[in-house]
Scaffold this active site. Structure first.
Site, PDB file in Angstrom:
ATOM      1  N   HIS A 250       2.370   2.980   2.109  1.00 23.07           N
ATOM      2  CA  HIS A 250       3.723   3.348   2.888  1.00 23.07           C
ATOM      3  C   HIS A 250       4.895   2.319   1.845  1.00 23.07           C
ATOM      4  O   HIS A 250       5.977   2.684   1.895  1.00 23.07           O
ATOM      5  CB  HIS A 250       3.679   2.799   4.414  1.00 23.07           C
ATOM      6  CG  HIS A 250       4.883   3.129   5.091  1.00 23.07           C
ATOM      7  ND1 HIS A 250       5.879   2.213   5.172  1.00 23.07           N
ATOM      8  CD2 HIS A 250       5.365   4.254   5.462  1.00 23.07           C
ATOM      9  CE1 HIS A 250       6.860   2.783   5.951  1.00 23.07           C
ATOM     10  NE2 HIS A 250       6.458   4.053   6.180  1.00 23.07           N
ATOM     11  N   CYS A 251       4.228   1.268   1.444  1.00 18.61           N
ATOM     12  CA  CYS A 251       5.063   0.368   0.728  1.00 18.61           C
ATOM     13  C   CYS A 251       5.793   0.920  -0.468  1.00 18.61           C
ATOM     14  O   CYS A 251       6.808   0.581  -1.093  1.00 18.61           O
ATOM     15  CB  CYS A 251       4.543  -0.897   0.097  1.00 18.61           C
ATOM     16  SG  CYS A 251       3.658  -1.758   1.740  1.00 18.61           S
ATOM     17  N   ILE A 252       5.256   1.809  -1.058  1.00 18.61           N
ATOM     18  CA  ILE A 252       5.736   2.470  -2.480  1.00 18.61           C
ATOM     19  C   ILE A 252       6.265   3.814  -2.174  1.00 18.61           C
ATOM     20  O   ILE A 252       6.704   4.495  -3.546  1.00 18.61           O
ATOM     21  CB  ILE A 252       4.570   2.627  -3.346  1.00 18.61           C
ATOM     22  CG1 ILE A 252       3.325   3.615  -3.001  1.00 18.61           C
ATOM     23  CG2 ILE A 252       3.982   1.325  -3.658  1.00 18.61           C
ATOM     24  CD1 ILE A 252       2.408   3.882  -3.821  1.00 18.61           C
TER      25      ILE A 252
ATOM     26  N   ASN B 292       0.771  -1.308   0.018  1.00 23.33           N
ATOM     27  CA  ASN B 292      -0.066  -0.052  -0.238  1.00 23.33           C
ATOM     28  C   ASN B 292       0.856   1.291   0.115  1.00 23.33           C
ATOM     29  O   ASN B 292       2.060   1.148  -0.487  1.00 23.33           O
ATOM     30  CB  ASN B 292      -1.263   0.072   0.992  1.00 23.33           C
ATOM     31  CG  ASN B 292      -2.455   0.508   0.707  1.00 23.33           C
ATOM     32  OD1 ASN B 292      -2.413   1.631  -0.007  1.00 23.33           O
ATOM     33  ND2 ASN B 292      -3.506  -0.399   0.588  1.00 23.33           N
TER      34      ASN B 292
END
Length: 361
Positions: free
Chosen positions: A353-355, A351
């Site tokens: 935060h992951c990108i 999501n």
């Protein structure tokens, strides 16, 4: 051998400290982003535009996709032609540390696509493993080579004051550093991140295919203050996982000896799953993890990103969307809290935060 960042006086700031900018990667991998990633690209664009209001955004995009990215973003970002295998900047980008003179040091971890041959999600990750060093070079930042230690940025959170938060399920997973003891792993984190204490949560989010990254289950919102993903549904496997995390945090203190204030952030009320309609959109490489209809996705509002002027929060067309925004608005009174429709990022396996990966001031 270079001295450890800790010996050199560097530490990892908290995400809520001032940023120079944010690193992101244009989403193009057909096995992650269905239907040419069209919906994902719209979501990435909304995120980039929101972050860019308060800081510089560096976007890694290969030459073949540059004109496409420019058609979405124009001159809102700094484009860098650095090759990647996928768009998870949090996990492949460098962890950038600072010292008290304001100097920066980029930590380059080994990346093996969340588990290598043991349970990695794809096997062609050579470019991803070079992203951290290549990006640091483009920024003109010195690099601390932490290889062969395997770690992803989503597996660590820092309070900027000596405390690192991780999950046992991820860091002790056989696909990461199976030849190291827990004590050796902890020592590597302390030395590489300039920290004093590691807090080991037992679990992350149920069925999180990263082996339960911490950034999906808990996050610092201030010194000695955290949000924790939560459900009151005792029949949901997440209940026991979050409860175990809460019980540990309630007994713990941070590196300075302070007890935590913990805010429970509900998970979406309705389970987020892969549908039959999603499946035809994916095109997989050999050795790549495949999606299936009914697969539960690891949806969590904790996977927000704190930018200089905004907090970007995933939204799932769920009754708890607004609940999450309200809780986070209280945690971040000085920032605009922005909901971003995020199912199309979640379909890729992560999501907001992951990108994203912060570059400290």
């Amino acid at each position: 051998m270079m001295d450890s960042p800790k010996k050199l006086g560097y530490h990892m700031p908290a995400e809520y400290e001032p940023h120079h900018g944010t690193l992101m990667i244009w989403p193009t991998r057909p096995g992650s982003w269905p239907f040419q990633g069209k919906a994902a690209k719209r979501a990435f664009t909304q995120i980039i535009e929101t972050i860019a209001e308060g800081e510089r955004v560096y976007l890694l995009v290969e030459q073949a996709y540059l004109s496409e990215a420019q058609s979405y973003l124009g001159d809102k970002v700094v484009y860098l032609d650095i090759p990647t295998n996928d768009a998870w900047a949090r996990d492949t980008g460098p962890t950038i540390l600072v010292n008290d003179k304001g100097k920066k040091l980029a930590v380059d971890w080994a990346f093996n696509a969340w588990g290598g041959t043991y349970d990695g999600l794809y096997q062609d990750y050579e470019e991803d493993d070079q992203v951290a060093s290549r990006f640091a070079e483009a920024l003109g930042r010195p690099v601390y080579d932490a290889k062969p230690f395997v770690l992803e940025g989503g597996a660590i959170h820092s309070d900027g004051q000596g405390t690192i938060l991780v999950t046992e399920s991820c860091l002790l997973s056989p696909g990461r550093n199976p030849n190291l003891t827990k004590e050796e792993i902890e020592n590597t984190l302390l030395e590489s991140l300039g920290a004093e204490k590691v807090i080991w949560l037992p679990y992350g989010i149920y069925q999180d295919e990263t082996n339960e990254h911490v950034d999906n289950v808990a996050a610092f919102v201030g010194p000695a203050e955290l949000v924790l993903a939560w459900t009151d549904d005792e029949n949901d496997p997440q209940y026991a996982m979050s409860k175990a995390d809460l019980e540990l945090l309630e007994q713990e203190t941070d590196a300075k000896g302070c007890h935590f204030t913990i805010h429970k952030l509900p998970i979406p009320a309705v389970r987020q799953v892969v549908t039959e309609e999603d499946l035809p959109g994916y095109i997989y490489e050999e050795g790549e993890e495949k999606r299936y209809a009914g697969e539960r996705l690891a949806a969590s509002y904790v996977n927000f990103y704190i930018a200089n002027k905004a907090v970007l929060v995933p939204q799932f067309e769920d009754v708890n969307d607004q609940v999450a925004l309200d809780i986070l608005s209280k945690c971040f009174p000085d920032r605009k809290v922005v909901g971003i429709p995020a199912r199309d990022i979640l379909l890729g396996g992560g999501n907001i935060h992951c990108i994203t990966q912060q570059i400290p001031e």
